[in-house]
Every structure is written in C-alpha cells, then in structure tokens.
Design a protein around this motif. Structure first.
Motif, mmCIF file in Angstrom:
data_model
loop_
_atom_site.group_PDB
_atom_site.id
_atom_site.type_symbol
_atom_site.label_atom_id
_atom_site.label_comp_id
_atom_site.label_asym_id
_atom_site.label_seq_id
_atom_site.Cartn_x
_atom_site.Cartn_y
_atom_site.Cartn_z
ATOM 1 N N GLY A 31 41.081 40.620 47.560
ATOM 2 C CA GLY A 31 42.314 40.533 46.787
ATOM 3 C C GLY A 31 43.444 39.885 47.566
ATOM 4 O O GLY A 31 44.244 39.117 47.017
ATOM 5 N N SER A 32 43.498 40.171 48.868
ATOM 6 C CA SER A 32 44.591 39.657 49.690
ATOM 7 C C SER A 32 44.513 38.154 49.922
ATOM 8 O O SER A 32 45.525 37.531 50.262
ATOM 9 C CB SER A 32 44.616 40.379 51.041
ATOM 10 N N GLY A 94 46.769 42.924 38.479
ATOM 11 C CA GLY A 94 47.125 41.669 39.135
ATOM 12 C C GLY A 94 45.952 40.719 39.263
ATOM 13 O O GLY A 94 46.055 39.528 38.931
ATOM 14 N N THR A 95 44.814 41.222 39.730
ATOM 15 C CA THR A 95 43.663 40.350 39.918
ATOM 16 C C THR A 95 43.099 39.878 38.574
ATOM 17 O O THR A 95 42.552 38.772 38.483
ATOM 18 C CB THR A 95 42.568 41.045 40.739
ATOM 19 N N THR A 125 48.820 37.376 41.975
ATOM 20 C CA THR A 125 48.400 37.536 43.370
ATOM 21 C C THR A 125 49.343 38.417 44.181
ATOM 22 O O THR A 125 49.123 38.606 45.380
ATOM 23 C CB THR A 125 48.290 36.157 44.058
ATOM 24 N N SER A 126 50.378 38.957 43.540
ATOM 25 C CA SER A 126 51.369 39.763 44.257
ATOM 26 C C SER A 126 50.938 41.208 44.481
ATOM 27 O O SER A 126 51.597 41.937 45.220
ATOM 28 C CB SER A 126 52.706 39.759 43.498
ATOM 29 N N ALA A 127 49.859 41.644 43.837
ATOM 30 C CA ALA A 127 49.513 43.066 43.876
ATOM 31 C C ALA A 127 48.615 43.455 45.045
ATOM 32 O O ALA A 127 48.744 44.550 45.600
ATOM 33 C CB ALA A 127 48.835 43.461 42.564
ATOM 34 N N ALA A 128 47.694 42.591 45.413
ATOM 35 C CA ALA A 128 46.617 43.018 46.307
ATOM 36 C C ALA A 128 47.096 43.353 47.722
ATOM 37 O O ALA A 128 46.626 44.326 48.322
ATOM 38 C CB ALA A 128 45.533 41.939 46.366
#
Length: 470
Positions: A31-32, A94-95, A125-128
């Motif tokens: 995710g990151s 997010g993903t 992409t801000s969540a991971a």
C-alpha cells in the motif's frame, strides 16, 4: 510462543504472535508504494502524453501537481482518521479508489480527465502510509517491545526503491503499450492491496467515546495549500489574490487550531516540538531536490538529449540501484544524524555535477550523475522516517506521519513549479542548469539546518511498555 490478542486503541481483538505480526508487512509495504510508483512513473510519461494531447510542459506538469496537491491535503486528513478509527477501513477505501483512478486514467479522452484521475490517485494513495505507521506503533505497544528496525526500513526502502525504479518501469511500459499502461498498472496493484488488506489487517472495534473531526480546520488547511501552490505554479502580478488568500487561511487556521479542543493539527504540541518541526523542514528540502531531479532531468534526457522514453527510464536505473543498495546496507542502523549529513553533502555534489552536463555529454557522465544523486535518496528518506517515528506523539502517529508525507509532497510541488519555470516551452540544457542551481541552494540549506541540530544524536530506540488501553 503463546499467541495473544491485539487490543491497542480500540483495534480489533484477533489472534496475533507475541512478537511483531509480520503478516502485516505485505499489505503495509504494498500500500505504501502506491504513491511513489505513481509519482515516479509519470516522469517519463509527461512527454508522450504532451505529444498525444498537444500540450506543452507548462500544461502537462499539472499531472504532477494535481497528484501532489491532493496528496498533500489528503495525507494528514486521512492520517487523522486513521488515528481515530483505525487503519483497516481507511486502507481499504483508499486502495480501492486507486484502482478506480487507474481505469479512469487509462481510458481518459483528454488531458483534463487525465488530471482528474491523478487527483483521485492522490487521495487514494494517501491512506496506506499513515495506516502502516499506526500499525507499527500499535504493534510496539501491543508487544511491549520497540518495533524492529527492519519494519521501518522495509517501509522506507520499498518506497524509495519504487520511486527510483519508477521511471525505468514507466519507460518499459510505455515502450510496450503506450502511456496508458502507466495508469492501467494501478488496477492489479489495487486488487492485490484489497486482498491482502481484507485478509490480514485487524478490524476496528466501535469506540464508546464519541469521536470529533475538525472539519473547518481540515478545510482551512486545504485552502492554504491549494492557494499557495496555484500561485507557485504560475506566479504573476494578476494572481496577487492567491498569496493573500494563503496568508488569510494560514492565520485563521492557526487561531482555530490553537483554540479548538481536538484540533486537526495540534499546533500547541507541534510548536513545542522543535526537533519534529526541523524534521518536517528537512523533508521539504530533501524532496524538493529529489523530485526536481526526477522530473527535470528525465524530461531533459528526452528533449535536451534526444533519448526515447524507455531509454531515458533505463538511464535512471543506476540511480535506482544506488538508492536501493545504500538503503539496504544502512537500514538496520538508525544513525539519523549521520545519514542526514552524508546525504545532504552528496546532494550538493550531485547538483554541482549537473552544471557541466550538456547535449553532447557522454553516456557515462549521465549515468554517474544518477548514481551520485541516488545515494542521498537512499539515506535521507530513511533518516526522516526514523526521526518522525521517534519524535512524534505516539497517539497521533498517523496524522504526524501523514504530515511528514505532506511536507514531502510540498517539496514535490515546489519541484514541479521550478520545473515549469525553468522549462517553460521545452526541457533544454539552459533550463537544466538553472534547475541545478535551484537544487544546489536547497541542498545547501538542508546541510545548514542539520549541522547544528544535536537532538538528532539523541534519537535512540526505546522499547514501549504495553499501554493497557482497551
């Protein structure tokens, strides 16, 4: 070892090993990397997209700016939500959005739609990353042991590695099927994140305490960032109202955050944490140079040096190898101050090495510049993340991590603004040299604020005892 149950800050009760739950690493890492891969692949796609839609660099640069504006706003907002409600639901939402944005970009009929897809990618992409930092802190408190350095290293190295191999991967995808594949790649990546997230991320219990969200604070923060970056992307006298709006929004935001009981950004705590403020500033400076090189140098390789998109991507491969090697070799040792000093010094050397580069420069020199600027990428990202982990309030690690990414993306936005300014019509050698001087000044400032900061030498791992909170 006897399994025990998770239970930090309302996170779901589930069977987990006594040590760090390494099942979490795969979804955390995958995710990151969604943001860095989308940040870097676009570098080699800007020229082909500009040709496809008949747009100059001053317009295609909005593909960079749109993602970073959305991410700069989204990271701390979603990080705060992660702190309040746990990482799982934010990670999955997010993903999932990343996959939708990937399809939208791949099918985009115009540059405007493509920019909109990049905005969605920014938010998705801000969540991971905040979720990953929250999980890392939660595991440390659950086990009563400091999370292993390898976990933080995996997060940093994966993001850095993807960021630096992104241009190469993007070039290969473009060579294989056109720039559309740069967006299509998000669909399988999103699917993989959703599968891993559903399988391994802990569920969150419903909190008995009413949670509050500082929506006005979030809105003011967004206005502040957007107005600032719109002005930086095109500073003209007739846009005088944008810096005025930025100052007004900043003033109102500051007053509100100092008065509200549960602020979006706790300025009272942040204001008393000077080392953390310096970490944010270093993040801004380091990534302004890093992204200015990534976007500016790549466009120059294609237009100023005449390389194809795939060849330009391959020319940056030594940068990728240097960053990955350095991150792997130094990841197990925190040594924050040493990494910052060496990294900033090498960034200065790399920027200076760009000044003699020209259209007739030999290939070995082009590759050597990449290696020289790849080493600091492997050092500075690790140092900044480790410093944040040690300096931030554990209860706000998600929002603090999001804010660290915000400063990174502010650097990227500054870099894209500089790229647009130095390459108004095409990426020529004169513009590259001007951009190199801009990068050199930022790198020198980075070294200047790191040298006197003795607090960095006192950052050491400290095992945390289980909090006992439900």
């Amino acid at each position: 070892m006897i399994p025990r149950l998770t239970g930090h800050a309302g996170e779901a009760t589930r069977t987990a090993p006594a040590g760090f739950d390494r099942r979490l690493i795969a979804p955390m890492v995958l995710g990151s990397v969604l943001n860095p891969i989308n940040s870097s692949m676009i570098a080699v796609a800007l020229v082909p997209i500009g040709i496809a839609f008949g747009a100059p660099p001053a317009e295609t640069v909005w593909l960079v700016t749109a993602l970073y504006l959305a991410t700069a706003v989204g990271q701390p907002v979603i990080g705060r939500l992660v702190d309040m409600y746990g990482p799982r639901r934010l990670y999955l939402a997010g993903t999932g959005l990343v996959g939708i944005a990937g399809l939208m970009g791949a099918l985009a009929p115009s540059l405007g739609v493509l920019i909109a897809a990049r905005v969605l990618l920014g938010f998705g992409t801000s969540a991971a990353y905040p979720a990953a930092m929250r999980l890392t802190r939660s595991e440390a408190e659950r086990t009563g042991q400091d999370s292993p350095a390898g976990v933080l290293t995996a997060l940093a190295v994966s993001g850095q590695t993807v960021a630096v191999i992104g241009p190469t991967l993007g070039g290969l995808l473009i060579g294989a099927g056109g720039w559309h594949l740069v967006f299509t790649l998000n669909v399988p990546l999103s699917a993989a994140c959703l599968v891993l997230g559903v399988k391994w991320l802990p569920r969150t219990k419903t909190s008995q305490r009413r949670q509050s969200m500082d929506l006005p604070g979030m809105a003011l923060f967004a206005v502040l960032l957007v107005s600032l970056m719109l002005f930086l992307m095109g500073p003209r006298p007739d846009r005088w109202y944008l810096p005025v709006l930025t100052l007004v929004a900043a003033a109102v935001f500051t007053v509100r955050e100092l008065r509200v009981a549960d602020p979006f950004v706790d300025l009272r705590v942040l204001g008393g944490n000077v080392p953390l403020i310096l970490t944010y500033l270093r993040q801004l400076l380091a990534y302004t140079t890093s992204y200015a090189f990534l976007y500016g140098y790549t466009q120059w390789l294609e237009q100023g040096r005449g390389l194809s998109a795939s060849t330009a991507g391959l020319a940056l491969l030594p940068l990728s190898v240097a960053a990955l090697t350095v991150s792997t070799l130094t990841g197990r040792r925190e040594a924050v101050r040493g990494k910052l000093l060496v990294g900033s010094a090498l960034q200065i050397a790399g920027c200076a090495a760009l000044l003699p580069v020209g259209a007739g420069s030999p290939v070995w020199l082009l590759l050597a510049v990449g290696v020289l600027l790849g080493i600091p990428q492997g050092l500075l990202g690790l140092a900044g993340q480790t410093a944040l982990y040690r300096q931030a309030d554990p209860e706000r690690i998600g929002s603090a991590a999001g804010l660290l990414r915000t400063f990174m993306y502010l650097g990227a936005l500054g870099a894209s603004a500089a790229t647009a300014a130095f390459f108004p019509h095409r990426a020529d050698t004169g513009g590259l040299h001007g951009l190199a001087l801009f990068m050199l000044a930022g790198s020198a400032l980075l070294l200047a604020i790191t040298l006197p900061d003795r607090s960095l030498a006192r950052l050491t791992p400290q095992p945390r005892q289980t909090s006992g909170k439900a």
